[in-house]
Design a protein around this motif. Sequence first.
Motif, mmCIF file in Angstrom:
data_model
loop_
_atom_site.group_PDB
_atom_site.id
_atom_site.type_symbol
_atom_site.label_atom_id
_atom_site.label_comp_id
_atom_site.label_asym_id
_atom_site.label_seq_id
_atom_site.Cartn_x
_atom_site.Cartn_y
_atom_site.Cartn_z
ATOM 1 N N PRO A 100 0.830 -1.202 0.000
ATOM 2 C CA PRO A 100 0.000 0.000 0.000
ATOM 3 C C PRO A 100 0.870 1.260 0.000
ATOM 4 O O PRO A 100 1.876 1.328 0.716
ATOM 5 N N SER A 208 0.327 0.186 -8.609
ATOM 6 C CA SER A 208 -0.877 0.790 -8.046
ATOM 7 C C SER A 208 -1.789 -0.244 -7.411
ATOM 8 O O SER A 208 -2.886 0.087 -6.965
ATOM 9 N N SER A 209 -1.339 -1.486 -7.336
ATOM 10 C CA SER A 209 -2.175 -2.568 -6.821
ATOM 11 C C SER A 209 -1.417 -3.358 -5.766
ATOM 12 O O SER A 209 -0.584 -4.209 -6.095
ATOM 13 N N SER A 303 -10.254 -8.944 -8.629
ATOM 14 C CA SER A 303 -10.221 -8.311 -7.316
ATOM 15 C C SER A 303 -11.530 -8.546 -6.562
ATOM 16 O O SER A 303 -12.569 -8.862 -7.146
ATOM 17 N N ASP A 305 -12.984 -6.146 -5.349
ATOM 18 C CA ASP A 305 -13.661 -4.860 -5.511
ATOM 19 C C ASP A 305 -13.584 -4.409 -6.966
ATOM 20 O O ASP A 305 -13.091 -3.320 -7.264
ATOM 21 N N SER A 426 -6.216 0.264 3.849
ATOM 22 C CA SER A 426 -5.726 0.660 2.528
ATOM 23 C C SER A 426 -6.913 1.085 1.679
ATOM 24 O O SER A 426 -7.970 0.445 1.710
ATOM 25 N N THR A 427 -6.754 2.157 0.934
ATOM 26 C CA THR A 427 -7.842 2.623 0.075
ATOM 27 C C THR A 427 -7.949 1.794 -1.200
ATOM 28 O O THR A 427 -8.925 1.918 -1.938
ATOM 29 N N THR A 428 -6.962 0.963 -1.476
ATOM 30 C CA THR A 428 -6.971 0.107 -2.657
ATOM 31 C C THR A 428 -7.010 -1.348 -2.221
ATOM 32 O O THR A 428 -6.165 -1.791 -1.442
ATOM 33 N N THR A 429 -7.995 -2.088 -2.718
ATOM 34 C CA THR A 429 -8.120 -3.505 -2.369
ATOM 35 C C THR A 429 -6.957 -4.295 -2.954
ATOM 36 O O THR A 429 -6.667 -4.182 -4.146
#
Length: 436
Positions: A100, A208-209, A303, A305, A426-429
Amino acid sequence: MTSLGDAFHSAPLDETLRAAIEADGLRIDRVGDDDRAASDRWTDAVARGFLDGERNDLQRGEAFSRSRYRRKIGVYDPAAVQPDEPVTTFASWIAELTLPGGAAIPMCAISAVTVAPTHRRRRLLSRVMAGELRTAVAQGAPIAGLTVSESGIYGRFGFAPAAAATSWEIRTRRAGWIGPAAPGRLDYVTREQARDAAAALHERTRFSSPGEIAMPGGHWDRTYGTRPDAEKAERLRAVQYRSPEGEVEGVALYSVSENDDDWSASNATVHQLLAVTDAAYAGLWRFLLSLDLIGTVRASELSLDEPLWWMIADQRAARITIADHHYLRILDVPTVLAARGYDVDDVVALEVTDPLGIADGTFVLSAGAEPGVDVVDEAPLGIPRATLGVAELSAILLGGVSPVTLARAGRIETDDPHRLARVFASTTTPRLSFWY
């Protein structure tokens, strides 16, 4: 390879491991990068372990030429009828794991773990895993990871599922499209063109992941059927998305299987979809859900999400299953936690236990824009404390599971689970888009 990758690849076997194997009347060795005969037998053993058919010479040759980046270990039984075929296999290499915040750290990636059914319950996996993890620590790898075929095996070594994966089955006639209309264009491309585009796109998207790693050597050709031993490669179709300015922003690889009872209800399987923009993502998925004569589209390693969920009119047209996928195992707590990004400023104390004694200790994490980790003898008063195993710490590392959930499950003891959850959120799954 990186300098760490080179050092790890050529590091000698852990002496404690070697002594334990030899005391059991067996032999352990690294499979030499240039030893074709040993590589062939190692490849045969791996195929057997994963219930694959016997390998032919072409497949063995491809495995030999494409796997030199791997550190390959074999355990051999001198009393066996085939003493040159290993009864245990193990492979690893140094990859790069995204955390993250977008930072990437070296990771000891583990694969090809097998034990022959004839040699079960002799602690071979336990000894090899522990020995190779000690080697990874000695060479400076801060974390280890793997994808698993049997999920109940690796918890005892401190691994935990950190990024789940979903499999989708979408009934196209019911789904309906309410997502955006992408402004770019779609074109069919060759598998070679798609492979090259995908490699470039993955390098742009993986940072970004959280949970993604650099694609291992040889995986692109295996995925896109562009290696000589590829099976049924002729069934693969590739489509590319270009922006109005002509930039390649996405690629999808799929295959079709006919429904002999109703050709208009045939099936499409999406093997990979990579997109660096929202427009490419929407354009490729709309294309796949609109294929002629296709009644069902299937995809996996997606994912938890996916935006796709909000792009179809009838969400019940999609049947989604969730599975554990990317397992992580922290080896160096201060290095890993200091590399991660945090969205809050806070200080927490973590009392970590480790079944292998590698990452034991008490650590004070100062989260924020410039995180830091101190190793202390006792947790200081006045800050939240958490007692947890290295597996639980590895599980929350990417933000894929909340410490609140693990506390309710009895896996974490803490006086303030919600505060701990805010630190590790984390704002990203997290996700990993392939197996390795």
